[in-house]
Design an enzyme around this catalytic site. Structure first.
Site, PDB file in Angstrom:
ATOM      1  N   ARG A  33       0.825  -1.211   0.000  1.00 44.90           N
ATOM      2  CA  ARG A  33       0.000   0.000   0.000  1.00 44.90           C
ATOM      3  C   ARG A  33       0.855   1.255   0.000  1.00 44.90           C
ATOM      4  NH1 ARG A  33      -4.680  -2.365   4.138  1.00 44.90           N
ATOM      5  NH2 ARG A  33      -5.839  -3.416   2.482  1.00 44.90           N
ATOM      6  N   GLN A  48      -9.692   1.949   1.702  1.00 41.88           N
ATOM      7  CA  GLN A  48      -8.715   2.654   2.537  1.00 41.88           C
ATOM      8  C   GLN A  48      -9.409   3.666   3.441  1.00 41.88           C
ATOM      9  OE1 GLN A  48      -5.590   1.569   2.471  1.00 41.88           O
ATOM     10  NE2 GLN A  48      -6.092   0.211   0.775  1.00 41.88           N
ATOM     11  N   TYR A  68      -5.887  -1.216  -6.943  1.00 39.89           N
ATOM     12  CA  TYR A  68      -5.267  -2.392  -6.328  1.00 39.89           C
ATOM     13  C   TYR A  68      -4.654  -2.080  -4.965  1.00 39.89           C
ATOM     14  CZ  TYR A  68      -0.801  -1.271  -8.900  1.00 39.89           C
ATOM     15  OH  TYR A  68       0.319  -0.709  -9.430  1.00 39.89           O
ATOM     16  N   GLU A  69      -4.352  -3.164  -4.244  1.00 38.95           N
ATOM     17  CA  GLU A  69      -3.916  -3.115  -2.845  1.00 38.95           C
ATOM     18  C   GLU A  69      -4.977  -2.507  -1.932  1.00 38.95           C
ATOM     19  OE1 GLU A  69      -1.646  -4.965  -2.665  1.00 38.95           O
ATOM     20  OE2 GLU A  69      -0.746  -4.831  -4.636  1.00 38.95           O
ATOM     21  N   GLY A  70      -6.222  -2.751  -2.275  1.00 41.45           N
ATOM     22  CA  GLY A  70      -7.344  -2.209  -1.511  1.00 41.45           C
ATOM     23  C   GLY A  70      -7.808  -0.925  -2.141  1.00 41.45           C
TER      24      GLY A  70
END
Length: 593
Positions: free
Chosen positions: A294, A444, A437-439
């Site tokens: 992240r 977030q 991506y990555e949440g």
């Protein structure tokens, strides 16, 4: 339009804003000075500009291809990666106990900005390796670490993270990949993973996958997940490569951008894997990898915005269209360069103010990642609190604004930007994935509001407020930086007001917290950049007061003024929207959409 690594900007932040020389007593900084940092950044910038940047656009056009499970990356990419390995850039931040150089994260984050700005897709290969390395380093047995980390440190082997499956992305409790224990202590891994960046390629002789799977008989949901190390090739006791493991690339995704990165569907068929950490603690262990990713994604979004801004400036100085509103500025030519027009300058300054504030935010946060290792418990605890609190802010805010900067760059290019003859299109396409991506950025924001704010009774946010208050108190009053300090104080006040509203309204109705989360994150991001700009303004003004006539410092102050006057007021709009709550969002029936 050649990319140029922002060495001067980041050297200024490291030396004059963060003053890294004062951390010489902290772990990892004993042999690191501002002078050494400048030398490292200059060399890293040269490598990014001369080796990586030239392959970026051709790699975007060529993309990756797969045949019988074998992935070929674009022409020249493998060779560039091998140059990176030979130069030692992949091992910069790795633990010396496992073949690394042990440089602080704050130096690695600066170098990472250069690499990602030169080519976001290329930077993902070493970036994913760093994430997998961190997960193994933090959680695996010493035996696994000794066996795999040294060659991952040098870059001879690369790494990945395997979470997502066709039926689950955000909701990882739905993972179906299974792990069956074997008598020798290993596990048989079977399942399918999708959207695996750098899952298969021709850069390295081995790829070390970190795979989330469910041990047979484990409970459903998140608590039943475990994390496994699954190499592409099994590794013999002497460190040599053995037979091919039961994992292969079943296909490549056709994507909007980052074409040079191999985004794979990975098929595991009775692949041999080893448990990282304990059974049932897969998500806890994977969070090390995810948080690393992240932060790297926030950095990537910012770096793409930086490159897009540079391209827009080059174009605006070169493109002749129309005459200045105050009279010709290029009287001997048929028209003036478009940089004379106020609205073009608005777009350029908006991108620049974000980019330079974001650069400081990343390095300031990376410094706290280093301070987590401090032997002073209070320093380490504060740093850990900040990392938890700021990771979702950094990831979401910098990728949102990185995409915005790329969009502004395309607008500056006009019709040329919408073609593939200029780089604006690639930057816009590449930047868009960073928000997903990555949440996703919405996730977030929910993480920030639902988990990070209330953690430890709100200790992290209270510490953050106290630090800003102390800065304002110390630097308030009259003087050239007063607008920066006043802007920071006002934005912090709005963030505090938004925090109180969430405390009062989010508990009674969780939808209020969900509806407010993105606006809250934006206020937080604006306040963070206001704090960075206030610190940069203080450092730049000190240079001017000391007699420096270097235009770098005057320009830094002018760019910061634009942020304070034209961007920071957005905090008020976000606060007003936040306070409307969830009523209008949730009152519309689903069938009405």
């Amino acid at each position: 339009m050649a990319y140029k690594s922002p060495v001067r900007d980041l050297t200024f932040i490291l030396s004059d804003v963060l003053d890294i020389d004062r951390y010489a007593n902290q772990p990892g900084f004993q042999d690191v000075s501002a002078e050494l940092a400048q030398q490292v950044l200059e060399e890293a910038g040269r490598f990014a500009d001369e080796v990586i940047a030239p392959i970026n656009n051709p790699g975007d056009k060529e993309g990756c291809r797969v045949e019988n499970g074998v992935v070929t990356t674009p022409k020249g990419w493998k060779e560039a990666y091998h140059q990176m390995v030979e130069a030692g850039w992949t091992s910069l931040m790795m633990d010396p106990a496992y073949g690394g150089q042990g440089m602080p994260s704050v130096i690695g984050s600066a170098v990472g900005q250069f690499t990602a700005g030169a080519s976001a897709a290329f930077s993902m290969y070493p970036g994913l390796t760093a994430g997998a390395w961190a997960g193994i380093h933090a959680n695996a047995s010493e035996e696994l670490k000794r066996k795999y980390l040294p060659k991952m440190s040098t870059g001879e082997w690369t790494g990945t993270m395997n979470l997502t499956e066709p039926q689950c992305g955000t909701d990882l409790g739905m993972v179906r990949t299974k792990a069956v224990p074997q008598p020798d202590g290993s596990y048989r891994i079977t399942g399918q993973k999708i959207w695996i960046s750098a899952g298969e390629h021709d850069f390295a002789e081995n790829i070390i996958h970190t795979v989330l799977a469910r041990v047979e008989g484990a409970p459903a949901g998140i608590k039943g997940l475990s994390l496994f190390l699954v190499p592409k090739f099994l590794v013999n006791e002497d460190g040599s490569l053995g037979e091919r493991n039961g994992v292969q690339c079943a296909g490549l995704e056709e994507k909007m951008g980052i074409h040079g990165n191999a985004t794979c569907v990975m098929a595991y068929e009775d692949a041999t894997g080893w448990l990282i950490g304990e059974e049932g603690r897969g998500m806890n262990n994977m969070f090390v990898v995810m948080n690393e990713a992240r932060l790297g994604t926030g950095l990537q979004g910012l770096a793409i915005g930086t490159a897009a801004y540079q391209a827009a400036v080059d174009f605006a100085k070169d493109r002749l269209q129309g005459r200045s509103l105050t009279g010709p500025k290029n009287p001997d030519g048929p028209a003036d360069p478009i940089i004379v027009h106020p609205d073009v300058r608005r777009m350029l300054l908006e991108a620049r103010a974000f980019v330079e504030g974001g650069q400081a935010f990343i390095l300031w946060t990376a410094l706290h990642a280093d301070l987590e290792k401090s032997e002073d418990e209070a320093v380490a605890q504060k740093a850990k609190d900040y990392m938890g609190l700021l990771t979702p802010v950094l990831k979401a805010y910098l990728t949102d604004k990185g995409f915005h900067a790329a969009s502004l760059a395309m607008q500056v290019h006009g019709g040329s930007g919408y073609t593939e003859h200029f780089p604006a299109s690639q930057y816009l396409r590449d930047a868009r994935i960073t928000m997903i991506y990555e949440g996703t950025n919405g996730i977030q924001a929910l993480d920030l509001v639902g988990r990070k704010l209330p953690a430890n009774g709100g200790r992290a946010i209270m510490s953050w407020f106290a630090e800003i208050d102390a800065f304002v108190s110390e630097n308030g009053g009259e003087g050239p930086i007063k607008p920066f300090v006043d802007g920071l104080a006002d934005s912090k006040k709005k963030l505090q007001e938004a925090t109180m509203w969430l405390m009062q309204n989010g508990m009674a109705n969780p939808d209020n917290a969900g509806a407010a989360s993105t606006d809250y994150l934006n206020i937080f991001g604006l306040t963070a950049l206001a704090y960075m700009w206030a610190q940069m303004a203080k450092a730049a003004q000190a240079k001017v007061d000391a007699g420096s006539d270097d235009p770098f410092y005057a320009t830094k102050l002018q760019t910061g003024r634009y942020f304070v006057e034209r961007i920071l007021p957005d905090a008020g709009a976000h606060l007003a929207k936040l306070k409307t709550g969830a009523d209008v969002l949730m009152s519309v029936p689903a069938e009405a959409f």
